[in-house]
Design an enzyme around this catalytic site. Structure first.
Site, PDB file in Angstrom:
ATOM      1  CG  HIS A  75      80.065  38.557  28.277  1.00  0.00           C
ATOM      2  ND1 HIS A  75      80.071  38.198  29.491  1.00  0.00           N
ATOM      3  CD2 HIS A  75      81.310  38.286  27.553  1.00  0.00           C
ATOM      4  CE1 HIS A  75      81.523  37.697  29.637  1.00  0.00           C
ATOM      5  NE2 HIS A  75      82.083  37.876  28.324  1.00  0.00           N
ATOM      6  CE1 TYR A 203      75.997  40.651  36.654  1.00  0.00           C
ATOM      7  CE2 TYR A 203      76.047  42.080  38.393  1.00  0.00           C
ATOM      8  CZ  TYR A 203      76.178  41.874  36.920  1.00  0.00           C
ATOM      9  OH  TYR A 203      76.602  43.007  36.278  1.00  0.00           O
ATOM     10  N   PRO A 295      77.285  50.347  41.327  1.00  0.00           N
ATOM     11  CG  PRO A 295      79.289  49.180  42.095  1.00  0.00           C
ATOM     12  CD  PRO A 295      78.186  50.275  42.470  1.00  0.00           C
ATOM     13  CE  LYS A 299      71.674  49.146  32.654  1.00  0.00           C
ATOM     14  NZ  LYS A 299      72.398  48.449  31.644  1.00  0.00           N
ATOM     15  CE1 TYR A 387      74.226  43.226  33.963  1.00  0.00           C
ATOM     16  CE2 TYR A 387      74.714  42.704  31.937  1.00  0.00           C
ATOM     17  CZ  TYR A 387      75.100  42.823  33.150  1.00  0.00           C
ATOM     18  OH  TYR A 387      76.602  42.779  33.639  1.00  0.00           O
TER      19      TYR A 387
HETATM   20  C1  PHB Z   1      83.285  44.784  36.117  1.00  0.00           C
HETATM   21  O1  PHB Z   1      83.876  44.041  35.313  1.00  0.00           O
HETATM   22  O2  PHB Z   1      84.031  45.546  36.762  1.00  0.00           O
HETATM   23  C2  PHB Z   1      81.580  45.004  36.637  1.00  0.00           C
HETATM   24  C3  PHB Z   1      80.968  44.194  35.853  1.00  0.00           C
HETATM   25  C4  PHB Z   1      79.690  44.396  35.989  1.00  0.00           C
HETATM   26  C5  PHB Z   1      79.273  44.995  36.863  1.00  0.00           C
HETATM   27  C6  PHB Z   1      80.138  45.881  37.613  1.00  0.00           C
HETATM   28  C7  PHB Z   1      81.310  45.853  37.496  1.00  0.00           C
HETATM   29  O3  PHB Z   1      77.933  45.164  37.373  1.00  0.00           O
END
Ligand code: PHB
Ligand code: APR
Length: 404
Positions: A75, A203, A295, A299, A387
């Site tokens: 990505h 997000y 989450p 990280k 990130y």
């Molecule tokens: C996930 O795909 O489970 C996931 C992706 C990004 C995050 C947290 C969880 O920031």
């Protein structure tokens, strides 16, 4: 009592313990993994799914990236949705070509377990009453399995046994400092065999709370909603989940959203937590045993991987070069990176979630901060470089490469 001798006793068979085992094996260092749960349980836990490039590189060094190369999704950007508008953060463009890889932690765990089986390395699953002893002087581990008592004599103990493990809990209170922040909400997550709403992760910051649209493949999606901690999974039928997610999305995403039956649904609390130091004599803590991040910045697994890069490198230096430098520097090196990831995860969490306690003023300031980040290249770069993952200290991979 059965007595075993090894160089490194690893407690816990999560990604941290398994990855350490694999790297030590490649370097010819003896070790044993002791895990309290069954191998089936360990292999089926659903966790997060974003790998930094440095984590991908480390899995490659460990020789366990075959599936990752085939099924991992590179990505190059993420979307931030606020005020009904999506803004793309060009991760690759802003970080001189870096990217992240979408690949489930469950798959990482399975790949590592498979490699371990192939190499016929020793793991004790379903070990009861695991205890660590005398880690300042002559470390050893005791446990019980199928009615048999075991004692493992070792040079070092690697505490990779997660947040609830026995290793951190065995350190005397006056030798350890802990720092913690608990957030007043949780993430309700579902996994469903439906195509993702978009090619990139979204997000979502909305008046109704945070949401995240993630994925595992082109046919499997992972979605999350910020929910009150008092909510129970049973309160959330699939229908209610999809309806609420739709309300937090923009019109285009809502139109593209494909719903379906969930194959997993759970609520996880959010916590920031750090232990200092991460080494106590001949005991080393790594991964969730030493620190937890919310989450939001993805990280958790990546920090476990960077601890293991430092720890494997320290053991390799010790056994192959007779140097204690890596061992002595382990805690300090890890904590530098840990605190930066803690800061980033806390900041992302703060910026994107609704807190019941925040005033109208707080909210306005937050909106202004987000608007600034999204409109400024400097702001976007700050987000992007954290990130994709901050660099390890130089020279980190040299030992691993030399040994393999
Ligand atoms: C996930 O795909 O489970 C996931 C992706 C990004 C995050 C947290 C969880 O920031
Ligand atoms: N004895 C032996 N094993 C134990 C004990 C014990 N007393 N206590 C816990 N364990 C095991 C757990 O059953 C688990 O399998 O230790 C393992 C720890 O694994 P994880 O919790 O996955 O921790 P870690 O390997 O550090 O991985 C960190 O997992 O939670 C996510 O976000 C986190 O992605 C990060 C990753």
């Amino acid at each position: 009592m059965e007595i075993l001798n090894t160089q490194v006793a690893i407690i816990g068979s999560g990604p941290a313990g398994l990855l350490l085992g694999q790297l030590l094996h490649k370097a010819g260092i003896q070790h044993i993994i002791i895990e309290q749960r069954s191998s089936e349980y360990v292999a089926s836990r659903i966790r997060a799914g974003i790998l930094e490039q440095v984590s991908v590189d480390l899995l490659k060094e460990a020789g366990v990236d075959q599936h990752l190369r085939e099924y991992g999704l590179p990505h190059h950007g993420i979307e931030i949705l606020t005020n009904g508008e999506k803004h793309r953060i060009d991760l690759t463009g802003l970080t001189h070509g870096k990217q992240v890889t979408v690949y489930g932690q469950t798959e990482v765990t399975k790949d590592l377990m498979h490699a371990r089986e192939q190499a016929e390395l020793i793991s004790f699953y379903e070990a009861n009453d695991v205890k660590i002893h005398d880690f300042e002087q002559s470390p050893h581990v005791t446990f019980n399995k199928n009615g048999m008592n075991y004692k493992v004599n070792c040079d070092f103990i690697a505490g990779c046994d997660g947040y609830h493990g026995v290793c951190r809990a065995s350190v005397p209170q006056d030798k350890i400092n802990t720092f913690e922040k608990v957030y007043p909400f949780g993430w309700l997550g579902i996994l469903a065999d439906v195509p993702p709403v978009s090619d990139e992760l979204i997000y979502v910051q909305s008046e109704r709370g945070f949401a995240l649209c993630s994925m595992r493949s082109s046919t499997r999606s992972r979605y999350y909603l910020q929910v009150p901690l008092t909510d129970k999974v049973e309160d959330w039928s699939d229908e209610r989940f999809w309806e609420e997610l739709g309300k937090r999305l923009d019109e285009e995403s809502r139109k593209n959203l494909v719903t379906g039956a969930s194959i997993e649904k759970s609520i996880a609390p959010l916590r920031s937590f750090v232990t200092e130091p991460m080494r106590f004599g001949k005991l080393f803590l790594a991964g969730d045993a030493a620190h937890i991040v919310p989450p939001t910045g993805a990280k958790g697994l990546n920090l476990a991987a960077s601890d293991i890069a430092y720890l494997s490198s320290a053991f390799i230096e010790y056994y192959l070069e007779g140097s204690e430098q890596g061992i002595n520097e382990y805690s300090e090196k890890c904590l530098k990176r840990v605190w930066k990831a803690e800061r980033f995860s806390w900041w992302m969490t703060h910026l994107l979630h609704r807190f019941e306690t925040e005033s109208e003023f707080d909210l306005k300031i937050k909106q202004a901060e987000l608007a600034y980040i999204l409109s400024s290249e400097a702001g976007q770069t700050t987000l992007a470089e954290n990130y994709v993952g901050l660099p390890y200290e130089l020279g980190q991979f040299e030992n691993i490469k030399q040994a393999s």
